[in-house]
Scaffold this motif. Structure first.
Motif: not given
Length: 524
Positions: A391-395, A373-383, A30-35, A385-387
């Motif tokens: 959370k975004v991945a789980r949602v 990863h592709d939409l939320v992080v790389n298109v809208f918020n590339p900076t 259940r524990k994942q430190k990074t994407s 943090p990993e934590v």
């Protein structure tokens, strides 16, 4: 639940044991430190485990229930699904597995974006991942609903909701690590179930394929399905369902090359340690699924053979009613009940659940990667943090998992393998041409990539959903092969036009470096 129906307790116990293992594994990982941990299990999955997990991911309800079901329904023509599903991995081995792993990103949209330095290409890639994955998820939920109905006498709608919630929870909590371990075990459950379904009639009962086919070919008369006649000569010959050469070729091309464009399969090659391991993984997969696809059409034809003979020993009236109404999807569990009673029925149903759980889990991970990863992080918020990325991945996983409920309700009256074939049509039309050309043609441009994705997505959808509005010569049972060829043409023409307009500046500035990475020796 139908009056007088007895719940098969042994089958429920076996299902419960499999689900208990899934829960334990999910909690352990259940524990994942990074994407990278969440999406790719840290890129440390060895070849045999990865091959078993990929095979489980790939041998979905379409293969476990659908291939035998379509063979039961359409005879000789149904075998084309087993052939196409298998041959697709040869294309994947030859063209894509090693170069994609060497490129070293997370997702398919990652590749098209980084290869052509285009956010537009990334967004189109996300759209492609979602369309393919959701089209693929619908028949998995259909299989879940049908099997739950057979096993528990449960209403289809209720079964869909229960299964969607189970899968969503275990993927959201366990990520790719938990999913991989579960898929490893689930593969050997479903393979063992199919092996027993073929071993018992062939070795113990003595139903050789020759005897089965000869009986079916000679049978002509009323079928057990209400109001239907069975023509054995047509059933055992080409053209029973696929009535034209264009339909046959388009379907076969879609099944073959759609495999090499499925996002939830491609993403698993990024979990391999390197390109060599990715190639070795595909070879193992070919061996595992090859054995499976030899067995499954035989099982479908054997249950049709028994069904026409009117031998229902060991099969309840409830199950025979399901076979008459839903033989296209439930020939496999009824065969389990006939050949092995409650115990084999339990193993078979556990195999069906394993196939469904595994594939939907892979689809959720692929879609979560596309959204998170592709939409939320790389298109809208590339900076980000990993934590926050985890959370975004789980949602995203929760959102995609719950979409399985409306998709399952929409697919209720369809045939599993045929519906999956349409998902393959979209994959063959979109990602396969773009990935193959992007990997092997240095002169491909950003406009070429976008043109291929747009033509593949819009063309396949138009020809699937608007089939009846098209001229006869453009109507296909599965348009994947036709649209794929048009997509290749669009990539070539758009790239040539862009180079003619802009000169060498139209090509990505790092084309030579990228080609060296894709086709050169492994980087340290």
């Amino acid at each position: 639940m139908e009056a007088g129906y007895q719940i098969p307790i042994t089958a429920l116990v076996l299902i419960g044991l499999m689900l208990a293992f899934t829960v334990v594994t999910t909690v352990m990982f259940r524990k994942q430190k990074t994407s990278a941990d969440y999406y790719l299990a840290g890129r440390k999955v060895n070849s045999f485990i990865n091959a078993s997990a990929i095979s489980s991911d790939y041998l979905s309800a379409a293969s476990f229930l659908g291939v035998a079901g379509v063979a039961f329904l359409f005879g000789f023509d149904g075998i084309i699904y087993a052939l196409g599903f298998f041959v697709g991995y040869i294309a994947l081995l030859l063209f894509l597995a090693s170069p994609l792993r060497k490129f070293g990103r997370y997702t398919v949209p990652d590749f098209v974006s980084e290869r052509f330095h285009s956010k537009t290409a990334r967004i189109l890639g996300v759209v492609g991942v979602l369309f393919i994955s959701l089209f693929y998820m619908a028949p998995q939920m259909l299989g879940a609903g049908k099997v739950m109905g057979l096993l528990l006498g449960m209403e289809y709608k209720t079964a869909i909701i229960v299964i969607a919630l189970i899968i969503t929870v275990y993927v959201t909590v366990g990520g790719m690590k938990g999913t991989t371990v579960n898929q490893l075990v689930q593969f050997w459950i479903l393979f063992g179930a199919m092996f027993l379904l073929a071993f018992i009639p062939f070795v113990i009962k003595g139903y050789t394929y020759t005897d089965v086919v000869q009986f079916l070919a000679s049978f002509k008369g009323p079928a057990p399905e209400a109001g239907k006649m069975f023509d054995g000569a047509a059933y055992t010959s080409p053209g029973f369902w696929l009535t034209s050469l264009k339909d046959t070729l388009s379907l076969l091309l879609a099944l073959m090359f759609g495999t090499a464009g499925l996002p939830h399969i491609l993403v698993r090659f990024y979990t391999a340690p390197d390109g060599k391991a990715a190639r070795r993984t595909v070879i193992y997969v070919l061996l595992l699924i090859g054995m499976f696809y030899i067995l499954s059409p035989y099982v479908g034809h054997v249950i049709r053979y028994i069904y026409l003979q009117g031998d229902t020993l060991g099969v309840s009236q409830h199950q025979m009613a399901w076979l008459a109404d839903n033989g296209q999807n439930l020939a496999v569990p009824v065969a389990g009940s006939y050949f092995g009673g409650q115990i084999l029925l339990g193993i078979v149903v556990a195999g069906a659940f394993a196939a469904i759980l595994s594939t939907v889990a892979g689809l959720i991970i692929a879609c979560a990667g596309a959204i998170g990863h592709d939409l939320v992080v790389n298109v809208f918020n590339p900076t980000m943090p990993e934590v926050s990325r985890v959370k975004v991945a789980r949602v995203a996983s929760v959102f995609v998992g719950l979409l399985g409920i409306p998709l399952g309700l929409w697919a209720e009256n369809m045939q599993i393998a045929i519906l999956v074939g349409l998902a393959f049509a979209i994959a063959a039309s979109t990602f396969f041409p773009v990935l193959v050309m992007g990997v092997w043609w240095p002169r491909m441009t950003k406009n070429g990539a976008c043109a291929g994705l747009v033509v593949g997505i819009t063309g396949s959808f138009a020809m699937i959903l608007g089939k009846d509005m098209l001229p006869t010569f453009l109507q296909f049972n599965n348009p994947g092969g036709f649209v794929m060829l048009v997509s290749f043409l669009a990539i070539y023409v758009a790239s040539k036009l862009e180079v003619a307009s802009k000169g060498e500046a139209a090509l990505p500035h790092d084309t030579k470096e990228v080609m060296a990475i894709l086709h050169g020796p492994e980087r340290a």
